[in-house]
Design a protein around this motif. Structure first.
Motif, PDB file in Angstrom:
ATOM      1  N   GLY A 193       0.670  -0.958  -0.197  1.00 22.87           N
ATOM      2  CA  GLY A 193       0.379   0.015  -0.203  1.00 22.87           C
ATOM      3  C   GLY A 193       0.829   1.586   0.192  1.00 22.87           C
ATOM      4  N   VAL A 194       2.207   0.969   0.984  1.00 23.17           N
ATOM      5  CA  VAL A 194       2.426   2.067   1.246  1.00 23.17           C
ATOM      6  C   VAL A 194       3.025   2.216  -0.455  1.00 23.17           C
ATOM      7  CG1 VAL A 194       4.687   3.620   2.019  1.00 23.17           C
ATOM      8  CG2 VAL A 194       3.076   2.277   3.257  1.00 23.17           C
ATOM      9  N   GLU A 195       3.678   1.775  -1.268  1.00 18.44           N
ATOM     10  CA  GLU A 195       4.727   1.848  -2.125  1.00 18.44           C
ATOM     11  C   GLU A 195       3.859   2.313  -3.276  1.00 18.44           C
ATOM     12  OE1 GLU A 195       6.458  -1.942  -3.389  1.00 18.44           O
ATOM     13  OE2 GLU A 195       8.031  -1.979  -1.826  1.00 18.44           O
ATOM     14  N   ARG A 196       2.328   1.840  -3.415  1.00 16.14           N
ATOM     15  CA  ARG A 196       1.662   2.351  -4.174  1.00 16.14           C
ATOM     16  C   ARG A 196       0.885   4.174  -3.899  1.00 16.14           C
ATOM     17  NH1 ARG A 196      -2.778  -2.855  -5.596  1.00 16.14           N
ATOM     18  NH2 ARG A 196      -0.405  -3.780  -6.773  1.00 16.14           N
ATOM     19  N   LEU A 197       0.817   4.257  -2.644  1.00 16.11           N
ATOM     20  CA  LEU A 197       0.758   5.822  -2.325  1.00 16.11           C
ATOM     21  C   LEU A 197       1.349   7.082  -2.225  1.00 16.11           C
ATOM     22  CD1 LEU A 197      -2.655   4.052   0.209  1.00 16.11           C
ATOM     23  CD2 LEU A 197      -3.021   4.855  -2.634  1.00 16.11           C
ATOM     24  N   TRP A 198       2.989   6.390  -1.515  1.00 15.23           N
ATOM     25  CA  TRP A 198       3.867   7.089  -1.712  1.00 15.23           C
ATOM     26  C   TRP A 198       4.725   6.773  -2.139  1.00 15.23           C
ATOM     27  CZ3 TRP A 198       0.272   5.892   2.869  1.00 15.23           C
ATOM     28  CH2 TRP A 198      -0.645   7.008   3.142  1.00 15.23           C
ATOM     29  N   PRO A 199       5.306   6.293  -3.133  1.00 12.72           N
ATOM     30  CA  PRO A 199       6.012   5.716  -3.440  1.00 12.72           C
ATOM     31  C   PRO A 199       8.181   5.794  -2.768  1.00 12.72           C
ATOM     32  CG  PRO A 199       5.039   6.146  -5.206  1.00 12.72           C
ATOM     33  CD  PRO A 199       4.492   7.095  -4.250  1.00 12.72           C
ATOM     34  N   ARG A 200       8.076   7.117  -2.806  1.00 14.55           N
ATOM     35  CA  ARG A 200       9.441   7.588  -2.037  1.00 14.55           C
ATOM     36  C   ARG A 200       9.366   6.986  -0.011  1.00 14.55           C
ATOM     37  NH1 ARG A 200      12.783  11.175  -4.182  1.00 14.55           N
ATOM     38  NH2 ARG A 200      11.637  11.400  -6.600  1.00 14.55           N
ATOM     39  N   ALA A 201       7.633   6.715   0.170  1.00 12.64           N
ATOM     40  CA  ALA A 201       8.349   6.871   1.832  1.00 12.64           C
ATOM     41  C   ALA A 201       9.326   5.860   1.458  1.00 12.64           C
ATOM     42  CB  ALA A 201       7.091   6.779   1.910  1.00 12.64           C
ATOM     43  N   PRO A 202       9.686   4.619   2.760  1.00 14.62           N
ATOM     44  CA  PRO A 202      10.361   3.675   3.184  1.00 14.62           C
ATOM     45  C   PRO A 202       9.040   2.803   3.283  1.00 14.62           C
ATOM     46  CG  PRO A 202      11.114   5.298   5.216  1.00 14.62           C
ATOM     47  CD  PRO A 202       9.699   5.979   3.966  1.00 14.62           C
ATOM     48  N   THR A 257      17.776   1.411  -7.550  1.00 18.91           N
ATOM     49  CA  THR A 257      16.660   1.669  -8.098  1.00 18.91           C
ATOM     50  C   THR A 257      16.216   3.249  -6.735  1.00 18.91           C
ATOM     51  OG1 THR A 257      15.952   0.690  -9.160  1.00 18.91           O
ATOM     52  CG2 THR A 257      14.664   2.139  -8.706  1.00 18.91           C
ATOM     53  N   VAL A 258      16.317   2.819  -5.528  1.00 21.27           N
ATOM     54  CA  VAL A 258      15.874   4.026  -4.364  1.00 21.27           C
ATOM     55  C   VAL A 258      17.222   4.255  -4.091  1.00 21.27           C
ATOM     56  CG1 VAL A 258      15.765   3.629  -1.795  1.00 21.27           C
ATOM     57  CG2 VAL A 258      14.723   2.430  -2.784  1.00 21.27           C
ATOM     58  N   ALA A 259      18.418   4.716  -4.252  1.00 21.95           N
ATOM     59  CA  ALA A 259      19.742   5.071  -4.460  1.00 21.95           C
ATOM     60  C   ALA A 259      20.073   5.713  -4.952  1.00 21.95           C
ATOM     61  CB  ALA A 259      20.716   4.258  -3.911  1.00 21.95           C
ATOM     62  N   HIS A 260      18.780   5.461  -6.537  1.00 22.57           N
ATOM     63  CA  HIS A 260      19.512   6.415  -7.324  1.00 22.57           C
ATOM     64  C   HIS A 260      18.210   7.129  -7.487  1.00 22.57           C
ATOM     65  CE1 HIS A 260      20.030   7.683 -11.856  1.00 22.57           C
ATOM     66  NE2 HIS A 260      19.675   7.996 -11.810  1.00 22.57           N
ATOM     67  N   VAL A 261      16.865   6.867  -7.226  1.00 24.16           N
ATOM     68  CA  VAL A 261      16.296   8.395  -7.179  1.00 24.16           C
ATOM     69  C   VAL A 261      16.131   8.884  -5.754  1.00 24.16           C
ATOM     70  CG1 VAL A 261      13.471   8.261  -6.738  1.00 24.16           C
ATOM     71  CG2 VAL A 261      14.179   6.453  -8.149  1.00 24.16           C
ATOM     72  N   SER A 262      16.729   8.261  -4.845  1.00 24.86           N
ATOM     73  CA  SER A 262      17.278   9.320  -3.684  1.00 24.86           C
ATOM     74  C   SER A 262      18.128  10.668  -3.620  1.00 24.86           C
ATOM     75  CB  SER A 262      17.584   8.310  -3.009  1.00 24.86           C
ATOM     76  OG  SER A 262      16.061   7.455  -1.981  1.00 24.86           O
ATOM     77  N   GLY A 263      18.923  10.369  -5.322  1.00 25.37           N
ATOM     78  CA  GLY A 263      19.655  11.277  -5.791  1.00 25.37           C
ATOM     79  C   GLY A 263      20.849  11.160  -5.813  1.00 25.37           C
ATOM     80  N   GLY A 264      21.757   9.542  -4.757  1.00 29.23           N
ATOM     81  CA  GLY A 264      22.844   8.681  -4.905  1.00 29.23           C
ATOM     82  C   GLY A 264      23.135   9.017  -6.537  1.00 29.23           C
ATOM     83  N   ARG A 265      24.688   8.757  -6.421  1.00 33.94           N
ATOM     84  CA  ARG A 265      25.362   8.985  -7.824  1.00 33.94           C
ATOM     85  C   ARG A 265      26.689   8.628  -8.169  1.00 33.94           C
ATOM     86  NH1 ARG A 265      20.676   9.710  -8.583  1.00 33.94           N
ATOM     87  NH2 ARG A 265      19.705  11.285 -10.336  1.00 33.94           N
ATOM     88  N   SER A 266      27.071   7.545  -6.743  1.00 29.14           N
ATOM     89  CA  SER A 266      28.251   7.550  -6.567  1.00 29.14           C
ATOM     90  C   SER A 266      28.303   5.900  -5.460  1.00 29.14           C
ATOM     91  CB  SER A 266      29.973   8.607  -6.255  1.00 29.14           C
ATOM     92  OG  SER A 266      29.222   8.522  -5.127  1.00 29.14           O
ATOM     93  N   GLN A 267      29.534   5.364  -5.671  1.00 30.29           N
ATOM     94  CA  GLN A 267      29.841   4.419  -4.680  1.00 30.29           C
ATOM     95  C   GLN A 267      29.415   4.539  -3.367  1.00 30.29           C
ATOM     96  OE1 GLN A 267      29.228   1.326  -4.861  1.00 30.29           O
ATOM     97  NE2 GLN A 267      28.989   1.403  -6.965  1.00 30.29           N
ATOM     98  N   LEU A 268      29.760   6.465  -2.753  1.00 29.61           N
ATOM     99  CA  LEU A 268      29.918   6.524  -1.586  1.00 29.61           C
ATOM    100  C   LEU A 268      28.477   6.006  -0.673  1.00 29.61           C
ATOM    101  CD1 LEU A 268      30.533   8.294   0.848  1.00 29.61           C
ATOM    102  CD2 LEU A 268      29.821  10.328  -0.160  1.00 29.61           C
ATOM    103  N   VAL A 269      27.082   6.147  -1.355  1.00 28.21           N
ATOM    104  CA  VAL A 269      25.983   5.711  -1.226  1.00 28.21           C
ATOM    105  C   VAL A 269      26.060   3.644  -0.378  1.00 28.21           C
ATOM    106  CG1 VAL A 269      23.576   4.904  -1.983  1.00 28.21           C
ATOM    107  CG2 VAL A 269      24.914   6.920  -2.749  1.00 28.21           C
TER     108      VAL A 269
END
Length: 585
Positions: free
Chosen positions: A201-210, A321-333
């Motif tokens: 439910g959370v993934e469908r309604l609020w995709p960015r929520a954990p 995907t979560v890392a990329h969507v959250s703004g991650g762009r390197s292996q520092l994530v």
């Protein structure tokens, strides 16, 4: 070692030096966000593999750090994976280690080391595309089969009881029998079902929520507050604090051959997943990743986890995907995520002791659902039924025979499918169609005209042991169906990229047979390497250098000149355009 060599073998060093301060915030935020998945996923997939949950956390930390150093992709995150866990569990059962946690951990560690070794060797010798042996229908069928295996194995945990069966069929039978015997723990089922509902439910309604974190944290708090462990809800319990020191897993030498075979299968699957995901994210960023370097990075991660009580790892679509969507762009994530998981291990293991097993089962069930690809199955059914059946057969093989055996079945079915197509390839007798360039299949073009006394035949495959006799039969049938007696046969041989010894033997018999009948055999558009093969077999000179032509058109001109057959082509009545020698469908 020179600076360039370090960058080549440890690309993480170069990536860290190129990291700009403006990127730090995005990578740190992404690392924190992805940790919400790393902890529950690691523990859940460890349990799915038949291992203590804490080993999933060890595996997560070491895989992230090792890949950050040795992996070429800037954004890929490695760790425990739902598709690998059933294979690890099957290998543990095969060597009889499923009843002994210590031996199971050692077995999984050896599996990781062997998998890493296979990956590194494959990368060093340039086998980065080895996973391409799995065709798409077979790959989809295998993942669908894994999904069934995972779901069946986790349903008893969701309902609050367990199964001791070693096969998927046995587990399904035990589950149904357990329901009938009233073994369901209603409280555990409510908690597990609520977790599934929250995640979906959370993934469908609020995709960015954990969503996973919310479900797992909610279940843990609920169990602790209402003391549900006293009502039969199984929990993770206390787990060891700290990070283990590196050590070599100890197992019986007699188990090595079995584990080596399992490691090859695991490596094959993880290569397929990691390579596909790496290419996908590299394409989004306008980058290119060397598949062989990718495999070496994957191998390094597996070697590292194997030395720290971990198990084989793969790339994770969800976490990446979560890392990329959250703004991650390197292996520092990944490094940030690994540091936070390590901090939990050192200082905060008590916060997961009330985590219910039914919640972990719920997480795994949701992950299994994502492996299922019904849309592609429907598409296969609509466009190519044979490949749909191939995919279904692979699924049944995994479910009935087992996940490790399923890899062998999957590869075998892919090769059989390829062999089937090459065994009976498309072929065509070619003719001329008015006002159309090239030479075209007379069956698809009834208006096509054949030149009297000439049979132009195209065979759309290499000539090898499985189709050589078929080639000869089809050629003879073409001669019988020709509208007039055949004087020449021209094989339009552009698709004939190879001729093996069996094909050479059949071709030799054809040369003798046609020569005895006064029929000339010629080849058009035969590639240089295949001509060289004929020279090695001693067939080139028997056919004659003057009977090999660069195009179908020049071979027909030679036929008309040699035989004096009268033929007026439509190009003789109008100017011929470029490309008129091309052979059509």
């Amino acid at each position: 070692m020179s600076h360039s060599a370090w960058q080549r073998w440890v690309p993480g060093i170069a990536a860290a030096r190129e990291l700009r301060r403006s990127q730090l915030r995005g990578d740190i935020v992404a690392g924190v966000a992805v940790t919400a998945l790393l902890i529950p996923h690691g523990m859940a997939y460890a349990e799915l593999a038949g291992l203590p949950p804490v080993t999933g956390l060890y595996t997560t930390v070491l895989a992230l750090v090792a890949y950050a150093a040795f992996g070429p992709s800037r954004v890929l995150l490695l760790g425990p994976d739902s598709s690998l866990a059933p294979l690890i569990a099957a290998a543990i059962v095969l060597v009889g280690a499923d009843g002994d946690p210590g031996r199971a951990v050692a077995t999984a560690g050896i599996l990781a080391l062997l998998t890493g070794l296979v990956c590194v060797i494959a990368g060093l010798i340039g086998l980065g595309t080895l996973a391409e042996l799995l065709s798409k229908p077979v790959r989809i069928g295998y993942l669908n089969g894994l999904a069934v295996v995972i779901v069946v194995s986790q349903l008893p945990k969701l309902f609050g009881f367990s199964s001791d069966a070693d096969t998927t069929v046995g587990e399904a039978r035990d589950f149904v029998q357990g329901l009938g015997d009233g073994l369901t723990n209603g409280t555990a089922l409510v908690v597990g079902t609520a977790c599934v509902a929250v995640i979906v439910g959370v993934e469908r309604l609020w995709p960015r929520a954990p969503a996973v974190l919310l479900a797992v944290a909610g279940a843990t708090v609920t169990v602790a507050v209402f003391e549900l462990a006293d009502r039969g809800v199984e929990v993770v319990g206390s787990i060891p604090s700290g990070v283990p020191a590196p050590s070599w897993p100890r197992i019986d030498a007699a188990d090595l051959p079995t584990l080596a075979a399992a490691a090859v299968g695991i490596a094959f699957l993880t290569l397929s997943d990691t390579s596909a995901l790496s290419r996908s994210f590299a394409a989004r960023a306008g980058q290119r990743v060397d598949p062989n370097r990718e495999i070496i990075g994957l191998g390094a991660a597996n070697l590292a986890t194997g030395l720290f009580q971990g198990f084989p790892v793969s790339a994770s679509t969800t976490r990446t995907t979560v890392a990329h969507v959250s703004g991650g762009r390197s292996q520092l994530v990944g490094v940030v995520g690994a540091a936070l998981v390590a901090a939990l291990l050192v200082a905060g293991t008590d916060i997961v002791q009330d985590l219910p097993s039914t919640a972990l089962a719920a997480l795994v069930l949701v992950a299994a659902g994502r492996l299922v690809d019904v849309a592609t199955l429907r598409w296969l059914l609509s466009v190519r039924r044979s490949e749909f059946l191939l995919s279904i057969s692979t699924t049944l093989g995994v479910v009935v025979a087992g996940v490790l055996e399923g890899i062998v079945i999957a590869v075998g079915l892919s090769l059989v499918n390829f062999l089937r197509r090459a065994w009976r390839p498309h072929d065509a007798i070619l003719g001329r169609v008015e006002q159309r360039k090239g030479y075209h299949d007379v069956l698809r073009n009834p208006a096509a005209r054949q030149i009297p006394g000439l049979l132009v035949y195209r065979f759309d495959a290499p000539l090898f042991f499985a189709n050589a006799d078929y080639f000869a039969r089809r050629l003879r049938l073409g001669m019988e169906m020709a509208p007039a007696g055949v004087q020449w046969i021209v094989v339009a041989a552009e698709p004939m990229t190879d001729i093996d010894t069996t094909g050479a033997e059949v071709l030799s018999e054809l040369i003798d047979e046609l020569s005895g009948s006064g029929v000339t055999l010629a080849f058009a558009e035969l590639k240089g390497p295949t001509r060289d093969r004929l020279r090695h077999y001693g067939l080139y000179d028997r056919i004659g250098d003057d009977r090999f032509f660069s195009t179908v058109g020049t071979s027909i001109s030679a036929y008309l000149e040699a035989t004096g057959v009268e033929w007026v082509d439509w190009t003789d009545r109008s100017p011929a355009g470029p490309g008129d020698d091309e052979s059509g469908e």
